[in-house]
Design a protein around this motif. Structure first.
Motif, PDB file in Angstrom:
ATOM      1  N   GLU A  61       0.822  -1.218   0.000  1.00  0.00           N
ATOM      2  CA  GLU A  61       0.000   0.000   0.000  1.00  0.00           C
ATOM      3  C   GLU A  61       0.851   1.262   0.000  1.00  0.00           C
ATOM      4  N   ASP A  62       1.974   1.281   0.724  1.00  0.00           N
ATOM      5  CA  ASP A  62       2.812   2.488   0.762  1.00  0.00           C
ATOM      6  C   ASP A  62       3.408   2.795  -0.616  1.00  0.00           C
ATOM      7  N   GLN A  63       3.700   1.761  -1.406  1.00  0.00           N
ATOM      8  CA  GLN A  63       4.209   2.000  -2.753  1.00  0.00           C
ATOM      9  C   GLN A  63       3.103   2.505  -3.672  1.00  0.00           C
ATOM     10  N   LEU A  64       1.896   2.014  -3.498  1.00  0.00           N
ATOM     11  CA  LEU A  64       0.773   2.518  -4.297  1.00  0.00           C
ATOM     12  C   LEU A  64       0.505   3.987  -3.992  1.00  0.00           C
ATOM     13  N   GLN A  65       0.594   4.348  -2.713  1.00  0.00           N
ATOM     14  CA  GLN A  65       0.350   5.736  -2.315  1.00  0.00           C
ATOM     15  C   GLN A  65       1.430   6.675  -2.845  1.00  0.00           C
ATOM     16  N   ALA A  66       2.633   6.150  -3.126  1.00  0.00           N
ATOM     17  CA  ALA A  66       3.727   6.990  -3.617  1.00  0.00           C
ATOM     18  C   ALA A  66       3.637   7.246  -5.117  1.00  0.00           C
ATOM     19  N   THR A  69      -0.332  11.020  -9.047  1.00  0.00           N
ATOM     20  CA  THR A  69      -1.763  11.035  -9.375  1.00  0.00           C
ATOM     21  C   THR A  69      -2.035  11.726 -10.703  1.00  0.00           C
TER      22      THR A  69
END
Length: 86
Positions: A61-66, A69
């Motif tokens: 999840e932390d990699q997805l959030q990085a 956008t």
């Protein structure tokens, strides 16, 4: 320390394909990725968004959030290093 090693799984044991500098009985953590079935099979009845979610399920999840956008609108910037446009 993190290293990428290739190994063979035989008789319940992972056997490295190259020498490793790890002490005997040292505990390690393994992330196993097989080369023959690394990607899930595409179900022809599965909508593309469900297949994309299936491909992304193992990404932390932390990699997805990085992730950026604005990837669609600024693709030239992320792919080719072009300046971002307004």
């Amino acid at each position: 320390m993190t290293r990428h090693l290739k190994a063979i799984y035989e008789d319940g044991v992972f056997r490295p394909l190259e020498p490793v500098e790890i002490a005997e009985h040292q505990e390690v953590s393994l992330l196993v990725e097989t080369t023959d079935e690394a990607q899930p099979e595409a179900d022809t009845d599965m909508p593309i968004w469900e297949y994309a979610a299936q491909l992304m399920r193992d990404i932390p999840e932390d990699q997805l959030q990085a992730l950026p956008t604005d990837g669609a609108s600024q693709h030239d910037h992320y792919l080719y290093g072009a300046p971002k446009h307004p």
